[in-house]
Enzyme design. Structure first.
Site, short mmCIF file in Angstrom:
data_model
loop_
_atom_site.label_atom_id
_atom_site.label_comp_id
_atom_site.label_asym_id
_atom_site.label_seq_id
_atom_site.Cartn_x
_atom_site.Cartn_y
_atom_site.Cartn_z
N HIS A 23 1.14 1.28 2.61
CA HIS A 23 -0.29 1.55 2.70
C HIS A 23 -0.54 2.94 3.29
O HIS A 23 -1.48 3.62 2.89
CB HIS A 23 -0.97 0.51 3.60
CG HIS A 23 -0.98 -0.86 3.02
ND1 HIS A 23 -2.10 -1.43 2.45
CD2 HIS A 23 0.00 -1.80 2.91
CE1 HIS A 23 -1.82 -2.65 2.02
NE2 HIS A 23 -0.54 -2.90 2.30
N ASP A 130 -8.36 1.28 4.78
CA ASP A 130 -7.62 0.45 3.84
C ASP A 130 -8.49 -0.74 3.46
O ASP A 130 -9.26 -1.25 4.28
CB ASP A 130 -6.31 -0.02 4.48
CG ASP A 130 -5.36 -0.63 3.48
OD1 ASP A 130 -5.61 -1.77 3.03
OD2 ASP A 130 -4.36 0.02 3.12
#
Length: 483
Positions: A23, A130
């Site tokens: 990520h 995110d």
């Protein structure tokens, strides 16, 4: 990539990636684009555990970020810790609990401090979070700035996450018993998600593989997907030509504006990756001595772990194929071996492959995949690896393990035709057969042709006038700068 931006007060983006390199690195690429092309001041926020594991020494920071006063890494407390003698990272449930209950207040305090440093840094003007860190929405609302969700997975996986509620409503999830993992139940067809076809239950995120309606992973994925509707916009590391029908269907839902901005690597002209492992700087020299399309590259990513038996089956399948290979064996790859995973390999294997194989602990993957000697990529099928393989026209052998990897594998093998799947219960005979097929057979030639076609589409998307290039400018001007 060079772009222009009107001369105004310097905008300030706070980037909040989910813990984990899969990520972190794509968001880092996006942040650098904001910095280099539109002059954003960047505060890149890492949780304390991730920060400490990566920044043990200054060499972890990409050289293109050295000395930049307007691109800074900071850490916030996460409530996680690992004993000094324990080589295992926190489990997924612990990380989820940290995200849900430990990060909001530290981020709130950080933003308050940043906004009080007006003489040193510009005030925060936006948050990039995110897509599974939705707690940032609360802080963004408090200070009155847009919060854009960054989706590190593909549109295929994200679209199915948006329909997890429906799987429960239709009685497909949770599983009735543990035997549903083995009795064919996971082959149940899913034909009602817009823009997607030929899906099976087994292709959906592994968070659904539970018999408990209160399962923490399942409920986390559902709750984060629900809150996507509150974001100012959603950006996805994909390109329209790759996932056109899904992206179109997603844009038809009641969601914020969606911008496809991938693949991120062609949009950047500099290497941008963080890692806690030392890269082998000489593996490319080794590849230089190999002929075109002759080497198999093997890497299971930054988070997947294997049993010793799985490692040994892969090892003998690779050795018996007779092909040259570059194999990344991460120090913590094998359960029960601490940071000595390579020691789990049989000595007989090491003797067998000494003339045609190279084992390394980590490498700069994008540089390796770009090398003309690479003929196939044996991968866990994480989205970053999938996009990097597509960007370089390399077909794949897929061994998906968890999260979105099954969905990525489904599209790689059955929708795009650029890969073949290795069964989860890995056997050396199957590994050998598939390597030979992709490296020597007619199907391998067809996969290579299709991979090169997708590479061309990816390059076109990233060029001026391409969909991803224009979408990147669009999200900046329309949402982050609100012009």
């Amino acid at each position: 990539m060079k772009m222009s931006s009107p001369a105004t007060q310097k905008p300030h983006a706070v980037c909040m990636p989910c813990p984990g390199l899969g990520h972190l690195n794509p968001m880092l690429k996006f942040a650098k684009l904001l910095h280099s092309s539109h002059g954003f001041h960047i505060t890149f926020v890492l949780t304390e555990l991730v920060y400490n594991s990566i920044f043990l020494n200054s060499s972890s920071i990409p050289s293109s970020l050295h000395g930049l006063s307007d691109f800074q890494f900071v850490s916030i407390q996460d409530g996680l810790s690992i004993p000094d003698n324990d080589h295992q990272a926190p489990d997924v449930s612990s990380i989820i609990l940290s995200i849900q209950h430990k990060l909001l207040d530290p981020l709130r305090i950080l933003l308050s401090k940043l906004n009080q440093l007006s003489s040193k840094v510009p005030p925060v003007t936006c948050i990039i979070s995110d897509a599974c860190m939705s707690f940032t929405l609360d802080v963004a609302a408090e200070i009155g700035v847009p919060d854009v969700f960054f989706c590190a997975s593909g549109a295929c996986a994200y679209m199915t996450n948006l329909h997890l509620d429906q799987l429960i409503h239709r009685g497909l999830v949770p599983l009735k018993s543990g035997s549903d993992l083995r009795n064919g139940y996971l082959d149940t067809k899913i034909d009602w998600i817009p823009g997607m076809k030929n899906l099976r239950l087994r292709d959906i995120s592994t968070c659904i593989r539970t018999t408990d309606i209160s399962d923490i992973k399942l409920n986390f994925c559902m709750s984060e997907a629900r809150r996507a509707r509150e974001a100012s916009a959603i950006i996805i590391n994909t390109f329209d030509d790759l996932e056109q029908s899904i992206v179109d269907s997603m844009r038809a839902l009641k969601l914020p504006p969606i911008y496809t901005i991938g693949p991120l690597t062609p949009l950047n002209d500099q290497r941008l990756n963080l890692s806690q492992w030392q890269e082998d700087e000489h593996c490319v020299d080794w590849l230089n001595g190999r002929v075109s399309n002759s080497v198999m590259y093997v890497n299971y990513g930054s988070g997947v772990a294997l049993s010793k038996d799985q490692l040994v089956e892969f090892a003998w399948g690779i050795a018996n194929s007779g092909h040259e290979f570059l194999w990344v064996i991460r120090p913590d790859l094998v359960h029960g071996y601490g940071y000595q995973s390579a020691s789990a390999l049989p000595q007989e294997f090491m003797y067998e492959i000494k003339e045609r194989g190279r084992l390394i602990s980590w490498c700069e993957q994008e540089k390796v995949l770009k090398h003309p000697s690479i003929g196939v990529f044996l991968t866990h099928c994480g989205w970053n690896s999938t996009m990097e393989s597509i960007s370089n026209g390399v077909p794949m052998l897929c061994w998906p393990c968890c999260a979105d990897q099954q969905m990525n594998c489904r599209y790689v093998c059955h929708e795009w035709g650029i890969g073949m799947e290795i069964e989860s219960d890995v056997k050396r005979e199957e590994v050998e057969r598939l390597i030979r097929e992709v490296m020597e057979g007619e199907k391998g030639k067809d996969m290579k042709k299709k991979a090169l076609e997708l590479k061309e589409l990816a390059e076109r998307a990233a060029k001026p006038g391409g969909s991803s290039f224009e979408n990147f400018n669009g999200v900046v001007m329309e949402v982050l700068l609100q012009r």
